[in-house]
Design an enzyme around this catalytic site. Structure first.
Site, PDB file in Angstrom:
ATOM      1  N   ARG A 122       9.483  -0.661  32.268  1.00 12.49           N
ATOM      2  CA  ARG A 122       8.163  -1.158  32.687  1.00 12.49           C
ATOM      3  C   ARG A 122       7.605  -2.159  31.682  1.00 12.49           C
ATOM      4  NH1 ARG A 122       4.130   3.839  31.149  1.00 12.49           N
ATOM      5  NH2 ARG A 122       5.491   4.783  29.616  1.00 12.49           N
ATOM      6  N   SER A 156      -0.137   2.024  32.490  1.00 13.59           N
ATOM      7  CA  SER A 156       1.181   2.535  32.890  1.00 13.59           C
ATOM      8  C   SER A 156       2.125   1.414  33.305  1.00 13.59           C
ATOM      9  CB  SER A 156       1.030   3.515  34.062  1.00 13.59           C
ATOM     10  OG  SER A 156       0.295   4.639  33.658  1.00 13.59           O
ATOM     11  N   GLU A 186      -4.325   1.510  47.328  1.00 15.76           N
ATOM     12  CA  GLU A 186      -3.076   0.757  47.394  1.00 15.76           C
ATOM     13  C   GLU A 186      -2.924  -0.021  48.696  1.00 15.76           C
ATOM     14  OE1 GLU A 186      -3.331   4.012  46.700  1.00 15.76           O
ATOM     15  OE2 GLU A 186      -2.830   4.136  44.576  1.00 15.76           O
ATOM     16  N   PHE A 246       3.511   5.064  45.220  1.00 15.97           N
ATOM     17  CA  PHE A 246       2.336   4.461  45.869  1.00 15.97           C
ATOM     18  C   PHE A 246       2.598   3.013  46.261  1.00 15.97           C
ATOM     19  CE2 PHE A 246       0.502   7.278  42.369  1.00 15.97           C
ATOM     20  CZ  PHE A 246       0.709   8.419  43.115  1.00 15.97           C
ATOM     21  N   HIS A 301       7.793   3.914  37.320  1.00 16.52           N
ATOM     22  CA  HIS A 301       7.890   5.377  37.426  1.00 16.52           C
ATOM     23  C   HIS A 301       8.725   5.815  38.626  1.00 16.52           C
ATOM     24  CE1 HIS A 301       4.822   4.800  34.481  1.00 16.52           C
ATOM     25  NE2 HIS A 301       4.520   6.075  34.349  1.00 16.52           N
TER      26      HIS A 301
END
Lengths: 325, 283
Positions: A18, A45, A66, A91, A117
């Site tokens: 990430r 994140s 979202e 999501f 993730h």
């Protein structure tokens, strides 16, 4: 254990993929004024903070919404922007499948859906967040490009490559600290598989974090006198069928390795390619139709059969099946 | 912005209604009810209020943009686009037929001029319009973005995600309208899922809300649009509650959800066309 092996690729540093996305996005923003970022309350994140700080007018915090984010991104392409949306893979896909389907894919919009993730290596948060179906959902959509890079450097390169790629794309990466074993500033060609290690007995087609496991597996197999070819399939769609068929024509059997359900993932795409062109034994390393659970990434990869040892077992099984043909 | 009289605009409405009914009849499928109800609003936008270019450019820079969220009103949009010169009116006869650019619900896949996003799966259009509106601001483009939604569509959660977002970002270059006809497929909205006080809800979400009480009266629609335009650029998004009658213009179709998604028979079409003057020549 891997330290004692004679690895064809090594690392001195570990980092999360990430962060490769976050650093790539920042550089993309500097290179192209049309790049805009959207995030659904996960800036930290997703490592989008540096982009937000440098380009506040081109960054949109959308809150925990979202579906709206995907629609906004589709709208932002009208007028020439290149939107990169960021949230967790769960999501980014399942939650907003219909929005992606209608407003992005069917509408042919130049939206980059960037998903962190992904997979079991999310770890302790458990199965609610460990999506293992996202590649399947995304690759089924016409017009959609699906990319799953293997380390920090490749994720950064993929992010930059997407800026100049016209059309909807899904970029999948993850949370854990992971070996950086591919070159800095590498050229990333979307849709072009990368043969990392030459071999003759079996081909390992790996994607995402499991490319590292494949590199380790190759060394383990070599110790036993088995010559494995390792091909990095960073682009799951469009699939580099030419590279796959050329390799299997030589080795005669294959293993697919991915941090995803075996239903609908990379393995299925390879199986489809083989069965239509050159049927050959294929063993799947992936999650066998189950949800994940809490644990460390290493524990989870072991428990669900996704680590180097499992790739070794699958390779031997594929070779045995080839012999019995 | 075109300089057309009320009478000229009403003549266009009559023709557009004929087009819609003939299209839906021709393929025995489609959604005539809301199309007839929204005719005045669409004609007001495309023939009077909006700055737009029938030599279609996807980016729409320097133009007002239009987004239809309740895509099942496609017949109306296609008729208005064709009558505006985006494509030939004869193409209306291909509506919903194999190999057509005039898909059942609006789509970009076949390259139909005038369409910027697919719609039909409800709740998505406002988000798209807001993204386009924010980019207009980024690009220094002072034109407006219009969006139309259904009232039944207000039951979709995404609408409220978008509503919250627009006020937060002070997107004051958008005029959204809700086709407030009180009907949805399964019946009156208040029976299916009561919307209660929509005006209070949108105001509570931070929008400037105005009523057009007579959404099938061209003069009232133009006055309402002028009022809405006057409210843009002041830090708040603008919503029009557009009171319309489903099936307006045809006596046996008006005011009922029955004609939401069914096509008229030959006899019903003849009856309906007898109530609507042919003003611009049928396609």
């Amino acid at each position: 254990m891997e330290k004692t092996l004679d690895l064809k690729f090594t690392y001195t540093e570990k980092k999360d993929t990430r962060s490769g996305f976050g650093d790539g996005l920042l550089e993309a923003g500097r290179q192209n004024p049309n790049v805009v970022g959207l995030c659904a309350d996960l800036i930290g994140s997703l490592k989008m903070g540096a982009f937000q700080k440098e380009f506040p007018e081109r960054f949109f915090q959308v809150g925990i919404a979202e579906a709206n984010m995907i629609g906004l991104a589709a709208g932002m392409t009208i007028g020439g922007k290149i939107p990169f949306t960021g949230t967790f893979a769960n999501f980014s896909t399942g939650r907003v499948y219909d929005q992606i389907r209608q407003s992005v894919a069917y509408s042919g919009k130049n939206v980059k859906i960037c998903a962190s993730h992904a997979g079991l290596t999310l770890g302790e948060d458990g199965a609610t967040h460990q999506i293992l179906e996202d590649v399947g959902m995304m690759k089924m959509l016409p017009h959609m490009t699906v990319i799953n890079p293997c380390d920090y450097n490749q994720t950064k390169a993929a992010t930059l490559a997407l800026v100049n790629h016209e059309g909807p794309a899904y970029l999948r990466f993850g949370r854990p600290s992971w070996p950086i074993f591919t070159p800095k500033d590498q050229e990333f060609v979307i849709g072009k598989a990368w043969k990392m290690i030459e071999g003759t007995d079996v081909t390992i087609f790996a994607t995402g974090h499991l490319v590292w496991e494949a590199v380790v597996a190759e060394a383990m197999l070599r110790e036993e006198g088995i010559s494995a070819e390792v091909i990095n399939i960073h682009t799951i769609k469009p699939l580099d069928e030419e590279a796959i068929l050329a390799s299997v024509a030589k080795t005669g059997c294959a293993v697919s390795a991915e941090e995803h359900q075996i239903n609908g993932g990379l393995g299925d795409s390879i199986a489809q390619t083989l069965i239509r062109n050159n049927p050959a034994p294929l063993e799947y390393v992936g999650v066998m139709d189950s949800f994940g659970e809490s644990g460390t990434p290493t524990q989870l990869l072991e428990k669900y059969g996704l680590n180097a040892e499992n790739i070794v077992k699958a390779a031997k099984k594929a070779i045995a099946r080839k012999m019995s043909y | 912005m075109e300089n057309k009289s009320i009478e000229q605009l009403n003549d266009i409405c009559s023709q557009v209604r004929r087009d819609c009914l003939r299209m839906v009849h021709g393929v025995q499928s489609g959604h005539p009810g809301a199309a007839l109800g929204l005719t005045e609003y669409f004609v007001a936008l495309f023939f009077k209020e909006m700055t737009h270019n029938n030599q279609f450019q996807m980016d729409g820079k320097g133009e007002d943009l239009f987004f239809l969220s309740n895509g099942h009103v496609s017949a109306l949009w296609y008729a208005v686009l064709a009558r505006s010169g985006y494509f030939g009116v004869e193409e209306l006869g291909t509506f919903r037929k194999i190999n057509t650019r005039l898909q059942g619900h609006p789509a970009t896949e076949e390259g139909l001029p005038g369409i910027r996003i697919a719609s039909g799966s409800l709740g998505q259009g406002l988000s798209v319009a807001l993204g386009a509106a924010q980019v207009k601001k980024l690009n220094g483009d002072d034109k407006l973005v219009y969006a139309v939604m259904g009232d039944g569509e207000q039951q979709e959660g995404q609408v409220w995600e978008a509503a919250m977002y627009a006020a937060h970002y002070k997107i004051d270059n958008v005029i959204a309208a809700i086709d407030y006809n009180g009907q949805q497929i399964d019946g009156p909205t208040e029976k299916v899922m009561d919307l209660k006080n929509l005006k209070a809800k949108w105001e509570a979400f931070g929008w400037e809300v105005i009523d057009i009480k007579k959404g099938n009266d061209m003069e009232a629609v133009l006055a309402g649009l002028a009022q809405a335009k006057g409210l843009t650029g002041k830090g708040k998004p603008v919503l029009i509650l557009l009171y319309t009658e489903m099936g307006y213009g045809v006596d046996f179709m008006v005011g009922t959800h029955k004609w939401h998604g069914i096509a008229p028979s030959d006899a019903e079409l003849a009856n309906a066309l007898g109530q609507l003057k042919e003003t611009l020549g049928d396609y």
